[in-house]
Motif scaffolding. Sequence first.
Motif, PDB file in Angstrom:
ATOM      1  N   SER A  46     -19.479  53.029  11.171  1.00 52.95           N
ATOM      2  CA  SER A  46     -19.243  51.931  12.104  1.00 52.95           C
ATOM      3  C   SER A  46     -18.346  50.882  11.463  1.00 52.95           C
ATOM      4  O   SER A  46     -18.520  50.557  10.289  1.00 52.95           O
ATOM      5  CB  SER A  46     -20.573  51.277  12.499  1.00 52.95           C
ATOM      6  OG  SER A  46     -20.341  50.127  13.278  1.00 52.95           O
ATOM      7  N   VAL A  47     -17.390  50.352  12.232  1.00 50.02           N
ATOM      8  CA  VAL A  47     -16.609  49.208  11.768  1.00 50.02           C
ATOM      9  C   VAL A  47     -17.117  47.937  12.437  1.00 50.02           C
ATOM     10  O   VAL A  47     -16.628  46.851  12.172  1.00 50.02           O
ATOM     11  CB  VAL A  47     -15.083  49.374  12.006  1.00 50.02           C
ATOM     12  CG1 VAL A  47     -14.516  50.471  11.142  1.00 50.02           C
ATOM     13  CG2 VAL A  47     -14.769  49.585  13.467  1.00 50.02           C
ATOM     14  N   LEU A  48     -18.121  48.086  13.304  1.00 55.34           N
ATOM     15  CA  LEU A  48     -18.749  46.925  13.934  1.00 55.34           C
ATOM     16  C   LEU A  48     -19.728  46.306  12.954  1.00 55.34           C
ATOM     17  O   LEU A  48     -20.026  46.872  11.902  1.00 55.34           O
ATOM     18  CB  LEU A  48     -19.457  47.356  15.220  1.00 55.34           C
ATOM     19  CG  LEU A  48     -18.558  48.035  16.263  1.00 55.34           C
ATOM     20  CD1 LEU A  48     -19.394  48.515  17.433  1.00 55.34           C
ATOM     21  CD2 LEU A  48     -17.457  47.096  16.716  1.00 55.34           C
ATOM     22  N   GLN A  49     -20.264  45.161  13.290  1.00 56.89           N
ATOM     23  CA  GLN A  49     -21.171  44.463  12.403  1.00 56.89           C
ATOM     24  C   GLN A  49     -22.525  45.157  12.384  1.00 56.89           C
ATOM     25  O   GLN A  49     -23.105  45.345  13.439  1.00 56.89           O
ATOM     26  CB  GLN A  49     -21.309  43.024  12.905  1.00 56.89           C
ATOM     27  CG  GLN A  49     -22.002  42.080  11.979  1.00 56.89           C
ATOM     28  CD  GLN A  49     -21.175  41.698  10.781  1.00 56.89           C
ATOM     29  OE1 GLN A  49     -20.810  42.560  10.002  1.00 56.89           O
ATOM     30  NE2 GLN A  49     -20.900  40.438  10.594  1.00 56.89           N
ATOM     31  N   PRO A  50     -23.087  45.594  11.282  1.00 55.97           N
ATOM     32  CA  PRO A  50     -22.467  45.634   9.959  1.00 55.97           C
ATOM     33  C   PRO A  50     -21.678  46.929   9.751  1.00 55.97           C
ATOM     34  O   PRO A  50     -22.157  48.001  10.134  1.00 55.97           O
ATOM     35  CB  PRO A  50     -23.675  45.596   9.018  1.00 55.97           C
ATOM     36  CG  PRO A  50     -24.750  46.308   9.773  1.00 55.97           C
ATOM     37  CD  PRO A  50     -24.503  45.992  11.242  1.00 55.97           C
ATOM     38  N   PRO A  51     -20.494  46.844   9.164  1.00 54.18           N
ATOM     39  CA  PRO A  51     -19.737  48.062   8.879  1.00 54.18           C
ATOM     40  C   PRO A  51     -20.481  48.913   7.846  1.00 54.18           C
ATOM     41  O   PRO A  51     -21.065  48.380   6.899  1.00 54.18           O
ATOM     42  CB  PRO A  51     -18.421  47.546   8.293  1.00 54.18           C
ATOM     43  CG  PRO A  51     -18.420  46.078   8.480  1.00 54.18           C
ATOM     44  CD  PRO A  51     -19.816  45.643   8.739  1.00 54.18           C
ATOM     45  N   SER A  52     -20.456  50.239   8.036  1.00 57.83           N
ATOM     46  CA  SER A  52     -21.138  51.118   7.091  1.00 57.83           C
ATOM     47  C   SER A  52     -20.340  52.394   6.890  1.00 57.83           C
ATOM     48  O   SER A  52     -19.600  52.824   7.778  1.00 57.83           O
ATOM     49  CB  SER A  52     -22.551  51.450   7.579  1.00 57.83           C
ATOM     50  OG  SER A  52     -22.490  52.123   8.817  1.00 57.83           O
ATOM     51  N   ALA A  53     -20.510  52.973   5.717  1.00 61.23           N
ATOM     52  CA  ALA A  53     -19.771  54.184   5.365  1.00 61.23           C
ATOM     53  C   ALA A  53     -20.609  55.031   4.417  1.00 61.23           C
ATOM     54  O   ALA A  53     -21.592  54.563   3.845  1.00 61.23           O
ATOM     55  CB  ALA A  53     -18.442  53.826   4.715  1.00 61.23           C
TER      56      ALA A  53
ATOM     57  N   VAL B 261      -8.474  60.255  12.256  1.00 63.08           N
ATOM     58  CA  VAL B 261      -8.695  59.007  12.981  1.00 63.08           C
ATOM     59  C   VAL B 261      -9.875  59.157  13.934  1.00 63.08           C
ATOM     60  O   VAL B 261     -10.722  58.266  14.031  1.00 63.08           O
ATOM     61  CB  VAL B 261      -7.414  58.585  13.747  1.00 63.08           C
ATOM     62  CG1 VAL B 261      -7.684  57.430  14.686  1.00 63.08           C
ATOM     63  CG2 VAL B 261      -6.304  58.237  12.780  1.00 63.08           C
ATOM     64  N   SER B 262      -9.982  60.284  14.616  1.00 61.35           N
ATOM     65  CA  SER B 262     -11.038  60.466  15.613  1.00 61.35           C
ATOM     66  C   SER B 262     -12.430  60.503  14.983  1.00 61.35           C
ATOM     67  O   SER B 262     -13.411  60.103  15.611  1.00 61.35           O
ATOM     68  CB  SER B 262     -10.796  61.728  16.430  1.00 61.35           C
ATOM     69  OG  SER B 262     -10.856  62.874  15.604  1.00 61.35           O
ATOM     70  N   ARG B 263     -12.533  60.963  13.735  1.00 63.85           N
ATOM     71  CA  ARG B 263     -13.829  61.032  13.057  1.00 63.85           C
ATOM     72  C   ARG B 263     -14.026  59.913  12.041  1.00 63.85           C
ATOM     73  O   ARG B 263     -15.072  59.840  11.396  1.00 63.85           O
ATOM     74  CB  ARG B 263     -13.979  62.397  12.378  1.00 63.85           C
ATOM     75  CG  ARG B 263     -14.079  63.542  13.364  1.00 63.85           C
ATOM     76  CD  ARG B 263     -14.474  64.869  12.730  1.00 63.85           C
ATOM     77  NE  ARG B 263     -14.006  65.051  11.381  1.00 63.85           N
ATOM     78  CZ  ARG B 263     -13.008  65.860  11.004  1.00 63.85           C
ATOM     79  NH1 ARG B 263     -12.382  66.581  11.899  1.00 63.85           N
ATOM     80  NH2 ARG B 263     -12.649  65.971   9.748  1.00 63.85           N
ATOM     81  N   ASN B 264     -13.005  59.053  11.827  1.00 58.24           N
ATOM     82  CA  ASN B 264     -13.071  57.972  10.832  1.00 58.24           C
ATOM     83  C   ASN B 264     -13.376  58.514   9.433  1.00 58.24           C
ATOM     84  O   ASN B 264     -14.233  58.002   8.718  1.00 58.24           O
ATOM     85  CB  ASN B 264     -14.109  56.917  11.207  1.00 58.24           C
ATOM     86  CG  ASN B 264     -13.706  56.083  12.391  1.00 58.24           C
ATOM     87  OD1 ASN B 264     -12.524  56.015  12.740  1.00 58.24           O
ATOM     88  ND2 ASN B 264     -14.662  55.440  13.014  1.00 58.24           N
ATOM     89  N   THR B 265     -12.662  59.575   9.035  1.00 59.86           N
ATOM     90  CA  THR B 265     -12.904  60.202   7.738  1.00 59.86           C
ATOM     91  C   THR B 265     -11.618  60.320   6.923  1.00 59.86           C
ATOM     92  O   THR B 265     -10.526  60.426   7.470  1.00 59.86           O
ATOM     93  CB  THR B 265     -13.510  61.612   7.891  1.00 59.86           C
ATOM     94  OG1 THR B 265     -12.584  62.438   8.613  1.00 59.86           O
ATOM     95  CG2 THR B 265     -14.836  61.572   8.611  1.00 59.86           C
ATOM     96  N   VAL B 266     -11.813  60.299   5.611  1.00 54.56           N
ATOM     97  CA  VAL B 266     -10.731  60.525   4.653  1.00 54.56           C
ATOM     98  C   VAL B 266     -11.322  61.324   3.501  1.00 54.56           C
ATOM     99  O   VAL B 266     -12.463  61.089   3.097  1.00 54.56           O
ATOM    100  CB  VAL B 266     -10.150  59.186   4.122  1.00 54.56           C
ATOM    101  CG1 VAL B 266      -9.270  59.395   2.912  1.00 54.56           C
ATOM    102  CG2 VAL B 266      -9.385  58.457   5.218  1.00 54.56           C
TER     103      VAL B 266
END
Length: 153
Positions: free
Chosen positions: A115-122, A39-44
């Motif tokens: 980022s989950v803010l606009q624009p979300p990116s992964a 959760v802290s790194r936004n990774t899976v």
Amino acid sequence: MKLASDEQLREAMGAELVRRRGADFGLDGFVGHVVCASVSRNTVTVRVTVTATEVNSSGTLDEGWTAARADALTGTLICVLSGTIFHTTTSLAVSVQPRPICPPAEIFIELSVDSVLQPPSASAVFRDALNPSIVYATASHTKLFKPSLAASL
């Protein structure tokens, strides 16, 4: 829903992947296992077995299969972390490395939301499960939150 633990993220991602297999998200027939999450790194990280159908005539990961998995998996993670499904892709870039892969082969697909803010990116990195220094492909994915999609339902 705010995810409070790595286990909650792992479970939420796994549940969303199962839900999307039956829908038109590019995951039809996809069998992957969420092995870890942060959760802290936004990774899976998802473990996948690559079969002969996912390898092209050059012996590398098939570009279409790689792009479809990158799109579906990073998009799923963005939806899980942002709590909404109302995104549309604005950019998807995939780079398959000229590294041979011999099926059946276990790979890890490491997903990271920048980022989950606009624009979300992964991003996604496709690595050999036995030798993680071997990278088979990388991808970056940018989406756009579309309130009009929510309004149209």
